[in-house]
Design a protein around this motif. Sequence first.
Motif, PDB file in Angstrom:
ATOM      1  N   ILE A   9       0.838  -1.196   0.000  1.00 53.26           N
ATOM      2  CA  ILE A   9       0.000   0.000   0.000  1.00 53.26           C
ATOM      3  C   ILE A   9       0.877   1.252   0.000  1.00 53.26           C
ATOM      4  CG2 ILE A   9      -1.814  -1.198   1.280  1.00 53.26           C
ATOM      5  CD1 ILE A   9      -0.924   0.502   3.739  1.00 53.26           C
ATOM      6  N   ARG A  10       0.263   2.376  -0.347  1.00 50.48           N
ATOM      7  CA  ARG A  10       0.925   3.674  -0.210  1.00 50.48           C
ATOM      8  C   ARG A  10       0.183   4.455   0.856  1.00 50.48           C
ATOM      9  NH1 ARG A  10       4.664   6.687  -2.110  1.00 50.48           N
ATOM     10  NH2 ARG A  10       5.209   5.118  -3.669  1.00 50.48           N
ATOM     11  N   LEU A  11       0.897   4.821   1.907  1.00 54.70           N
ATOM     12  CA  LEU A  11       0.345   5.575   3.028  1.00 54.70           C
ATOM     13  C   LEU A  11       0.659   7.040   2.830  1.00 54.70           C
ATOM     14  CD1 LEU A  11      -0.926   5.666   5.896  1.00 54.70           C
ATOM     15  CD2 LEU A  11       1.368   5.330   6.798  1.00 54.70           C
ATOM     16  N   ASN A  12      -0.396   7.861   2.770  1.00 59.56           N
ATOM     17  CA  ASN A  12      -0.213   9.303   2.554  1.00 59.56           C
ATOM     18  C   ASN A  12      -0.900  10.074   3.667  1.00 59.56           C
ATOM     19  OD1 ASN A  12      -1.304  12.037   1.234  1.00 59.56           O
ATOM     20  ND2 ASN A  12       0.603  11.436   0.232  1.00 59.56           N
ATOM     21  N   ASP A  13      -0.102  10.825   4.425  1.00 53.65           N
ATOM     22  CA  ASP A  13      -0.622  11.636   5.536  1.00 53.65           C
ATOM     23  C   ASP A  13      -0.025  13.026   5.410  1.00 53.65           C
ATOM     24  OD1 ASP A  13      -1.514  12.766   7.846  1.00 53.65           O
ATOM     25  OD2 ASP A  13      -0.851  11.152   9.168  1.00 53.65           O
ATOM     26  N   PRO A  14      -0.695  13.939   4.679  1.00 52.09           N
ATOM     27  CA  PRO A  14      -0.128  15.278   4.453  1.00 52.09           C
ATOM     28  C   PRO A  14       0.172  16.029   5.743  1.00 52.09           C
ATOM     29  CG  PRO A  14      -2.017  14.878   3.027  1.00 52.09           C
ATOM     30  CD  PRO A  14      -1.990  13.765   4.022  1.00 52.09           C
ATOM     31  N   ALA A  15      -0.677  15.870   6.764  1.00 57.28           N
ATOM     32  CA  ALA A  15      -0.456  16.608   8.014  1.00 57.28           C
ATOM     33  C   ALA A  15       0.844  16.207   8.687  1.00 57.28           C
ATOM     34  CB  ALA A  15      -1.640  16.375   8.952  1.00 57.28           C
ATOM     35  N   ALA A  16       1.205  14.928   8.575  1.00 61.60           N
ATOM     36  CA  ALA A  16       2.433  14.451   9.205  1.00 61.60           C
ATOM     37  C   ALA A  16       3.601  14.396   8.224  1.00 61.60           C
ATOM     38  CB  ALA A  16       2.204  13.066   9.798  1.00 61.60           C
ATOM     39  N   GLY A  17       3.341  14.756   6.975  1.00 67.76           N
ATOM     40  CA  GLY A  17       4.405  14.727   5.985  1.00 67.76           C
ATOM     41  C   GLY A  17       4.865  13.318   5.640  1.00 67.76           C
ATOM     42  N   VAL A  18       3.913  12.383   5.680  1.00 65.68           N
ATOM     43  CA  VAL A  18       4.257  10.984   5.411  1.00 65.68           C
ATOM     44  C   VAL A  18       3.713  10.591   4.048  1.00 65.68           C
ATOM     45  CG1 VAL A  18       3.922   8.595   6.130  1.00 65.68           C
ATOM     46  CG2 VAL A  18       4.303  10.381   7.845  1.00 65.68           C
ATOM     47  N   ASP A  19       4.569  10.032   3.225  1.00 65.32           N
ATOM     48  CA  ASP A  19       4.169   9.481   1.932  1.00 65.32           C
ATOM     49  C   ASP A  19       5.138   8.340   1.616  1.00 65.32           C
ATOM     50  OD1 ASP A  19       3.104   8.921  -0.480  1.00 65.32           O
ATOM     51  OD2 ASP A  19       3.790  10.745  -1.500  1.00 65.32           O
ATOM     52  N   GLN A  20       4.709   7.116   1.937  1.00 62.61           N
ATOM     53  CA  GLN A  20       5.622   5.988   1.809  1.00 62.61           C
ATOM     54  C   GLN A  20       4.876   4.710   1.440  1.00 62.61           C
ATOM     55  OE1 GLN A  20       7.265   5.815   5.782  1.00 62.61           O
ATOM     56  NE2 GLN A  20       5.674   4.438   6.509  1.00 62.61           N
ATOM     57  N   SER A  21       5.634   3.761   0.902  1.00 62.50           N
ATOM     58  CA  SER A  21       5.090   2.453   0.579  1.00 62.50           C
ATOM     59  C   SER A  21       5.290   1.526   1.771  1.00 62.50           C
ATOM     60  CB  SER A  21       5.771   1.873  -0.657  1.00 62.50           C
ATOM     61  OG  SER A  21       5.546   2.692  -1.783  1.00 62.50           O
ATOM     62  N   VAL A  22       4.274   0.705   2.040  1.00 62.11           N
ATOM     63  CA  VAL A  22       4.316  -0.197   3.193  1.00 62.11           C
ATOM     64  C   VAL A  22       3.878  -1.590   2.737  1.00 62.11           C
ATOM     65  CG1 VAL A  22       3.493  -0.654   5.533  1.00 62.11           C
ATOM     66  CG2 VAL A  22       3.760   1.711   4.738  1.00 62.11           C
ATOM     67  N   HIS A  23       4.546  -2.605   3.243  1.00 57.40           N
ATOM     68  CA  HIS A  23       4.188  -3.991   2.950  1.00 57.40           C
ATOM     69  C   HIS A  23       3.521  -4.587   4.187  1.00 57.40           C
ATOM     70  CE1 HIS A  23       4.411  -7.868   0.948  1.00 57.40           C
ATOM     71  NE2 HIS A  23       4.938  -8.403   2.032  1.00 57.40           N
ATOM     72  N   ILE A  24       2.269  -5.007   4.061  1.00 56.24           N
ATOM     73  CA  ILE A  24       1.500  -5.601   5.160  1.00 56.24           C
ATOM     74  C   ILE A  24       1.249  -7.058   4.822  1.00 56.24           C
ATOM     75  CG2 ILE A  24      -0.617  -5.484   6.524  1.00 56.24           C
ATOM     76  CD1 ILE A  24      -0.899  -2.574   5.676  1.00 56.24           C
ATOM     77  N   LYS A  25       1.475  -7.937   5.791  1.00 51.03           N
ATOM     78  CA  LYS A  25       1.197  -9.349   5.577  1.00 51.03           C
ATOM     79  C   LYS A  25       0.709  -9.966   6.876  1.00 51.03           C
ATOM     80  CE  LYS A  25       5.933 -10.980   6.418  1.00 51.03           C
ATOM     81  NZ  LYS A  25       7.046 -11.762   5.858  1.00 51.03           N
ATOM     82  N   MET A  26       0.287 -11.215   6.788  1.00 53.78           N
ATOM     83  CA  MET A  26      -0.182 -11.923   7.972  1.00 53.78           C
ATOM     84  C   MET A  26       0.908 -11.930   9.047  1.00 53.78           C
ATOM     85  SD  MET A  26      -3.271 -13.247   7.896  1.00 53.78           S
ATOM     86  CE  MET A  26      -4.600 -13.545   6.731  1.00 53.78           C
TER      87      MET A  26
END
Length: 891
Positions: free
Chosen positions: A145-162
């Motif tokens: 997924i791509r996590l985007n949080d303009p207020a915190a200045g976060v824009d990054q790719s994240v790998h989530i799995k079981m």
Amino acid sequence: QPMSIQSDLLPVQVAVLEYYKNSDVEAVKPGEKNIATAGRGLKEKLVSLPAAKGTDTGGAVDYAGAYVQLTSPDGKDLGTYMVSQLASLQLHPERFAEKVTVGGKEYLMFLRFKRAYLPFTVSLIDVRKDDYIASNTPRNYSSDIRLNDPAAGVDQSVHIKMNDPLRYRSMTIYQSGYDRTERGEITALQVVYNRIWMIPYVACAIVGIGMVAHFLITVTRFVVRRENEERADAGAIDLEFAPQPTLGAAKGSQLQPQLANSRGKQFNWSLVGLPVLAASLFLAMVAAASRTTEAPPDELDLARFGRLPVADEGRLKPFDSLARTSLTTISNRDYVKLEDGTKLSAIEWLLDVITGKLDVTTGKEASQNYRVIRIEHPDLLKLFELEERPGSLRYSVKEIQPQMDRFLAQLAPAEELGRKDASKLTVTQKKLLQLNERLKEYVSLVQSFSNPRLPDLPTQQEFEQTPEVANQKIDALRLAIFQSGEAMKQINAPRPIPLDMPDGTTQEEHWHAFPNAVIMSFLKTNVMGEDADPVTVSFSKILAAYQEQDATIFNRELARYESLVAKQQPPLLVPGKIASEAEFNRIKPFSLGMYAYLAAFMLGIFGWLLRWKPLNWTSFTLILLAFLLHTAALVARIYISGRPPVTNLYSSAVFIGWAVVIFGLLIEGIFRLGLGNIVAAVAGYATLLIASYLALDGDTIAVLQAVLDTQFWLATHVVCITLGYAATYAAGLLGILYVVFGMATPLLDSRSRKDLGRMIYGITCFAILFSFVGTVLGGLWADDSWGRFWGWDPKENGALIIVLWNALVLHARWDKMIGDRGLAVLAVGGNIVTSWSWFGVNQLGIGLHSYGFTSGVALALTAFVGSQLLLIVVGSLPKSLWWSFSAERAA
């Protein structure tokens, strides 16, 4: 009463006429009264469903439905519509949504779940479902997924799995599910926000620390008391055997030291001789089972073929394991008994089946005459017009083939009912489905190793003179190749052929089913003009040589095939594990240990009844040697599987028996009464016997689904829980000995009863410690994996019942509500609650921990519970009816 709602999106008045908390839709029958006056509600109606429960398999959800009447702002009736929350899935809004036109503008109307908007966005980049090799078992679910949080200045790719969630802004996002539809792949991410997540951790830590402290205090007190008792016993023995001065004995003579050293007794050679004899016999038995013999050059080296690797049911294993597992699934035993009484090994049976070896006397396939297909139900025997054979419930393919059409005709409705509501299946229908699984196993083996039938390639002359015919042949070849690949995928065919594949190919895709490998080799030779694949050619020659019973070519190609595979070094292959598993299958250490435990039990019983210590020491020696073999076999399984010792029901039985044997040996080492021998021997034999029955369900080293694929929690939570089971069973076995020996023999004197009570008490302390810690670790695992510490799942309830039962036993003892006899009776009750948690919840078929209904367990579990209740009743009878109490009063 109807509710009026003003919609901000749809400029109408909405009156809810009927509301359903959980509903589905079905067709409206002709002439049936219908509330809806417009939309799809004219053809379909809402039907009420029971509210979803948290224990429902698959995470069932309530989908609401309603009939709503729309009124325009000017009071015009726009109709009564049926709306359903199913549309909130947003997969087919055109199917579930209602189209309403107001003011010349069309709106889509449907129910949806309430939405909670977060201060950041998540965009799905990719979603994956990875299966284990040659299986449909999921190895991994994951989302990029791509996590985007303009207020915190976060824009990054994240790998989530079981078992590896994303933690962000006090929230945890878990990989919850996966699905595939005609529109593509779907991922389900569960968002959990829990402000008090630390409270269960702190509470459990406090209780855990208190339990450990109390446990250590109890153990220390026991050790000190035991040392004082042994010191007092030693003093009493010295006083009893102290030499008395005799008339005429000179002072300083050698008589007194000799008497003091011998204590008036002669050395008992049976104390050493019998244990040494039993140990020698056991070691000779193990040595005989471990002995290997090389096949003569003029004979087929079947054992060597059995050590070849094959990918099956999610892992690489030797062909010997494939043969044994398949034959056990079909026949409930791992050998074939021929009509003349001789036995055929599993690997020889497998080769006969997959090569179609002919019987020299009949000229037909020999395997079709082997009586391997188990049919035990009388109705099925009538269906196939077969006679029941005394002592054998197995029949050949040739015997059942004539009535296969009748079988398939009855199978179809059973399969349909099983898909809709398996609880309504009759016993006969269940047996039909079971037989169908056995037949599919047999047929899939034949298909998995058959040479594919490919149409001829067009010739150069056909390309030049009749291009239409040439193209038709190419199309036919493509279709045959596609159909063969799909067939192998559908049956999850074993993959024995490793091939060199291009870069970027997954490890699993390096291994191929035999028909697919033959096709690839065919294309390589006839289309690309290259040499045929040597691994595929060598394997084909091995099968052909076996079919012709040509030992020279068979053994030569075996050596060549092994050399080619070793040189290629295919992924996933660990030669040491393959060889170890083949040796493990050949030696059968658990069977050897089971026989040793049974012999030790007989020695222990007679040692107790006759009060002859040489038998007790012999029993102890045999149990110790069987335990060492048991341990070695456990370590071998851990090495082969690459997992902690407990991963499924089979391995839990093996491990629980191993742990109870430890408790029995410790008891015998401390008290030396012979009772520890009986406990250890009974537990070792009974659990390995249970494991042998569980092995009939298939591969005992099965791979784990994605949510269970975590080494840490398997090694902590699962091991602790099973140790709690083992300790509770050990206490329960001691309780059984108290009741049986106290009621039926005069040998259980007051000292023995007191010692038994102390044994039960001490082991119950172990039981509650391991059960509680294991249950807490299970909650931590659940919290780490899907965001809830406790969900009242049946298995979780079973674990809690064990903790509460052991706490009840200990508190009743501490408060002097029960004595030694009451403690023994309650300990027997522990066998019931533990068996329910271990096996019973699987029979419910609900909850996250229900790993499948095990056929035959329900009846066996009921019988076991009945026997334990009977022992509880007997243990509660008045003392006047107990032989041991009566004998003590008479003395």
